[in-house]
Structure formats: structure tokens, C-alpha cells
Scaffold this motif. Structure first.
Motif, mmCIF file in Angstrom:
data_model
loop_
_atom_site.group_PDB
_atom_site.id
_atom_site.type_symbol
_atom_site.label_atom_id
_atom_site.label_comp_id
_atom_site.label_asym_id
_atom_site.label_seq_id
_atom_site.Cartn_x
_atom_site.Cartn_y
_atom_site.Cartn_z
ATOM 1 N N GLY A 76 0.814 -1.214 0.000
ATOM 2 C CA GLY A 76 0.000 0.000 0.000
ATOM 3 C C GLY A 76 0.848 1.266 0.000
ATOM 4 N N PHE A 77 1.873 1.320 0.863
ATOM 5 C CA PHE A 77 2.755 2.489 0.893
ATOM 6 C C PHE A 77 3.532 2.626 -0.412
ATOM 7 C CE2 PHE A 77 2.618 2.086 5.683
ATOM 8 C CZ PHE A 77 1.883 3.252 5.863
ATOM 9 N N ALA A 78 3.913 1.485 -1.008
ATOM 10 C CA ALA A 78 4.625 1.535 -2.290
ATOM 11 C C ALA A 78 3.739 2.148 -3.371
ATOM 12 C CB ALA A 78 5.072 0.136 -2.695
ATOM 13 N N LEU A 79 2.472 1.746 -3.414
ATOM 14 C CA LEU A 79 1.537 2.319 -4.387
ATOM 15 C C LEU A 79 1.356 3.818 -4.170
ATOM 16 C CD1 LEU A 79 -1.194 -0.477 -4.414
ATOM 17 C CD2 LEU A 79 0.193 0.216 -6.365
ATOM 18 N N LEU A 80 1.152 4.195 -2.935
ATOM 19 C CA LEU A 80 0.888 5.595 -2.620
ATOM 20 C C LEU A 80 2.086 6.483 -2.943
ATOM 21 C CD1 LEU A 80 -1.070 7.642 -1.352
ATOM 22 C CD2 LEU A 80 -0.051 7.123 0.865
ATOM 23 N N ILE A 81 3.252 6.090 -2.454
ATOM 24 C CA ILE A 81 4.443 6.920 -2.645
ATOM 25 C C ILE A 81 4.935 6.857 -4.086
ATOM 26 C CG2 ILE A 81 6.866 7.170 -1.982
ATOM 27 C CD1 ILE A 81 6.090 6.282 0.811
ATOM 28 N N GLY A 82 4.968 5.646 -4.674
ATOM 29 C CA GLY A 82 5.478 5.506 -6.029
ATOM 30 C C GLY A 82 4.645 6.260 -7.049
ATOM 31 N N VAL A 83 3.345 6.028 -7.052
ATOM 32 C CA VAL A 83 2.473 6.689 -8.025
ATOM 33 C C VAL A 83 2.420 8.191 -7.768
ATOM 34 C CG1 VAL A 83 0.125 6.848 -8.900
ATOM 35 C CG2 VAL A 83 1.111 4.612 -8.407
ATOM 36 N N GLY A 84 2.285 8.580 -6.504
ATOM 37 C CA GLY A 84 2.200 10.000 -6.169
ATOM 38 C C GLY A 84 3.449 10.769 -6.564
ATOM 39 N N ALA A 85 4.614 10.242 -6.202
ATOM 40 C CA ALA A 85 5.869 10.924 -6.527
ATOM 41 C C ALA A 85 6.108 10.949 -8.027
ATOM 42 C CB ALA A 85 7.035 10.232 -5.818
ATOM 43 N N GLY A 86 5.771 9.861 -8.723
ATOM 44 C CA GLY A 86 5.961 9.823 -10.171
ATOM 45 C C GLY A 86 5.098 10.837 -10.898
ATOM 46 N N LEU A 87 3.828 10.921 -10.502
ATOM 47 C CA LEU A 87 2.935 11.893 -11.135
ATOM 48 C C LEU A 87 3.388 13.321 -10.871
ATOM 49 C CD1 LEU A 87 -0.559 10.295 -10.342
ATOM 50 C CD2 LEU A 87 0.627 10.326 -12.545
ATOM 51 N N LEU A 88 3.780 13.603 -9.633
ATOM 52 C CA LEU A 88 4.234 14.955 -9.291
ATOM 53 C C LEU A 88 5.512 15.317 -10.037
ATOM 54 C CD1 LEU A 88 4.016 17.515 -7.574
ATOM 55 C CD2 LEU A 88 5.285 16.323 -5.761
ATOM 56 N N ALA A 89 6.462 14.388 -10.077
ATOM 57 C CA ALA A 89 7.730 14.660 -10.767
ATOM 58 C C ALA A 89 7.515 14.838 -12.263
ATOM 59 C CB ALA A 89 8.713 13.527 -10.502
ATOM 60 N N GLY A 90 6.649 14.021 -12.851
ATOM 61 C CA GLY A 90 6.371 14.158 -14.281
ATOM 62 C C GLY A 90 5.730 15.491 -14.608
ATOM 63 N N TRP A 91 4.788 15.928 -13.768
ATOM 64 C CA TRP A 91 4.124 17.217 -13.992
ATOM 65 C C TRP A 91 5.111 18.372 -13.836
ATOM 66 C CZ3 TRP A 91 3.232 21.454 -10.787
ATOM 67 C CH2 TRP A 91 2.351 22.416 -11.311
ATOM 68 N N LEU A 92 5.973 18.315 -12.819
ATOM 69 C CA LEU A 92 6.954 19.372 -12.605
ATOM 70 C C LEU A 92 7.964 19.437 -13.756
ATOM 71 C CD1 LEU A 92 7.701 18.949 -8.784
ATOM 72 C CD2 LEU A 92 6.415 20.802 -9.893
ATOM 73 N N ALA A 93 8.415 18.263 -14.233
ATOM 74 C CA ALA A 93 9.371 18.250 -15.347
ATOM 75 C C ALA A 93 8.740 18.818 -16.612
ATOM 76 C CB ALA A 93 9.863 16.826 -15.587
#
Length: 297
Positions: A76-93
Motif C-alpha cells: 500500500g505504501f509503495a503504491l501511494l508513494i510511487g504513483v504519487g511521486a511519479g505523477l508529481l515529478a512528471g508534472w513538474l518536469a
């Protein structure tokens, strides 16, 4: 048993990369093997975490319920952190490049830091770091390039530094494997482990693959090729070392011994004999390859 199976089964072409460049093999077979080696680790990681907890449970007087209670939060933590951080980093880039706030060099550094930060963040909250980093990569790409025609080219340029660091990390992993192999060579010969390593590279992969292709349109030779061409490398080393560090006593030694035997066997079978193995499976010069050779002459 499940833990050992998860250690020896991952496919990795580090010891036999020339097979992926062998044009005698049809392109779709080579692509299938690449996809398997690239994506299967994310499927195995949560299963490996559950099996590792279960292997430690007897010493902790744990039950199956305790194993599930530990594993579900990890995933559960892997899903939350992985997807959340990936989406945020992709949007910022994407926003930074569109507004001219960041150069390609800066984005390359960001793609190197992202999996490290995600892995560290997931492990801090007792999540599965490997699964989190994998999901972050998928989420990052979905936002960074979306479905643009030039998206793959843009992404390939931005992850070039990450690829080079990955090669260096792989070399370091092989150095660690050499040290682990030296420990195994000093131990008494375990014929049962040697036999299991041989079976893992042959029948224990080929038979399930053949069973999975029942009813498919793939030819018998294609099925056999996918079943036989399954080299083991850095993924097996990584899972084996993780198990060795987490377990104690005979269980740890068994995981290390089987890992070393399997990888060394793969180096001999797929690394040294890989090209001959492709020919032995009946993949001689295909028509288009033969034409190119004749033309070059």
C-alpha cells in the motif's frame, strides 16, 4: 520454497546480452524477452517481500495473518508513494521544460534522483522500495510525455544518464556477486543445490512457459525458445543478497548458495553458449539475414 523460487526465476540478460542482438531470433521473441526481464521484477517484488516475511515468521512465532499484516502495508505504501511521486515529478518536469525553467541536463539529474528518493521514502515508512520505484517510473512517463509522437525520443534522451548509472550499478553488483561466490566456493559441495540450480535454468523454467502457451498461436519452436532462453543475472543476485542479509543460519546460507549456483550456471549456459544455443534451437539464417550477408559479400 517460495522465496528460493523467487530468487532463481527472474530473467536478466546481463550475462547474455548478445542474444538480444542476435537477428536470427525473430524481433517479437527478442521483445518478449526484454519485456519479461524489464517488467517482471515489479511483479515479483511484493511477492518476494511476503515470502521473506513468511520465511522469518517461524523464528518470530508469527502466523499467516501476521505475514499479511506486514505485507499489505508494504504494498500500500509503495503504491501511494510511487504513483504519487511519479505523477508529481512528471508534472513538474513537463511544466519546467515548457516554461524554459530547466534544461535537458537538469531533467536528466532529476530522473536519476527520482528513483533514489522514492525508494528511500518508501523504505522509511516500511513500504516496498522496488515496487515504489517501478510504479514511479510508469507514473512519471504517463505525465511527462503523455501520447506525444516524439515522447519516446524525448524520454530516451532524458533517461540516458540514468541508463549509464544503471550500467555502473550493475558492474558493482557483479563485483559483490564475486565476493559472495568466493564464500560459496569455500563451503562444502551441496549436490542438491547444484542439481536445483541446473533444473532452475532448464526444466523449471521451460515447463511452465510451455504450459502457459497452451492454446496460443506461437509455434512449438517459439515456445521452446522462450522457455530455454532465460538467463539469470543482477535480479537474482539482488534478491539472493536481500534474502541472505534478512535470514539467519541455514536459511541464509541456502539462499546464498542457490543464488550463486544459478547465476554461475547461467553465465556458462547462456553467456558462453548463448549463440550456439540459438542455433541449436533451429534458428539459422533467416531469409532476410541471408540476403543481407550475400549482398555484403
Amino acid at each position: 520454497m517460495a522465496l528460493i523460487a523467487l530468487i532463481v526465476m527472474p530473467v536478466d540478460f546481463a550475462p547474455a546480452g548478445e542474444m538480444l542482438r542476435d537477428r536470427r531470433l525473430p524481433r517479437r521473441l527478442r521483445q518478449s524477452l526484454v519485456v519479461e526481464s524489464g517488467y517482471a521484477d515489479a511483479i515479483r517484488s511484493p511477492l518476494f517481500a511476503v515470502a521473506l516475511i513468511a520465511a522469518q515468521a517461524p523464528a518470530q512465532d508469527g502466523s499467516l495473518l501476521d505475514v499479511v499484516e506486514h505485507a499489505v502495508p508494504e504494498i500500500g505504501f509503495a503504491l501511494l508513494i510511487g504513483v504519487g511521486a511519479g505523477l508529481l515529478a512528471g508534472w513538474l518536469a513537463r511544466a519546467a521544460v515548457a516554461r524554459g525553467w530547466a534544461s535537458a541536463h537538469g531533467i536528466r539529474l532529476g530522473t536519476v534522483l527520482l528513483p533514489i528518493i522514492v525508494y528511500a521514502g518508501a523504505t522509511v515508512v516500511h513500504g516496498n522500495g522496488f515496487l515504489a520505484a517501478f510504479l514511479a517510473g510508469i507514473a512519471y512517463k504517463s505525465v511527462r510525455v503523455r501520447r506525444e509522437p516524439s515522447g519516446d525520443e524525448v524520454l530516451r534522451d532524458e533517461v540516458s544518464l540514468l541508463d549509464e548509472i544503471g550500467v555502473l550499478s550493475s558492474l558493482i553488483m557483479w563485483f559483490v556477486f564475486g565476493a559472495a561466490a568466493a564464500l560459496v566456493f569455500l563451503a562444502p559441495i551441496e549436490w542438491a543445490y547444484l542439481l536445483y540450480g541446473l533444473l532452475a535454468l532448464t526444466l523449471l523454467r521451460a515447463l511452465p512457459v510451455l504450459a502457459a502457451f497452451l492454446g496460443s498461436r506461437a509455434s512449438r519452436r517459439e515456445r521452446l525458445t522462450l522457455g530455454v532462453l532465460g538467463p539469470r543475472g543482477t535480479s537474482t543476485i539482488m534478491f539472493g543478497l536481500l534474502a541472505f542479509n534478512a535470514l539467519d543460519g541455514a536459511a541464509a546460507n541456502t539462499a546464498l548458495y542457490v543464488m550463486v549456483v544459478t547465476v554461475l550456471g547461467s553465465v556458462l549456459l547462456h553467456g558462453l553458449l548463448g549463440v550456439r544455443l540459438v542455433g541449436a534451437l533451429g534458428w539459422g539464417d533467416r531469409p532476410e539475414v541471408a540476403v543481407r550477408k550475400e549482398h555484403s559479400r
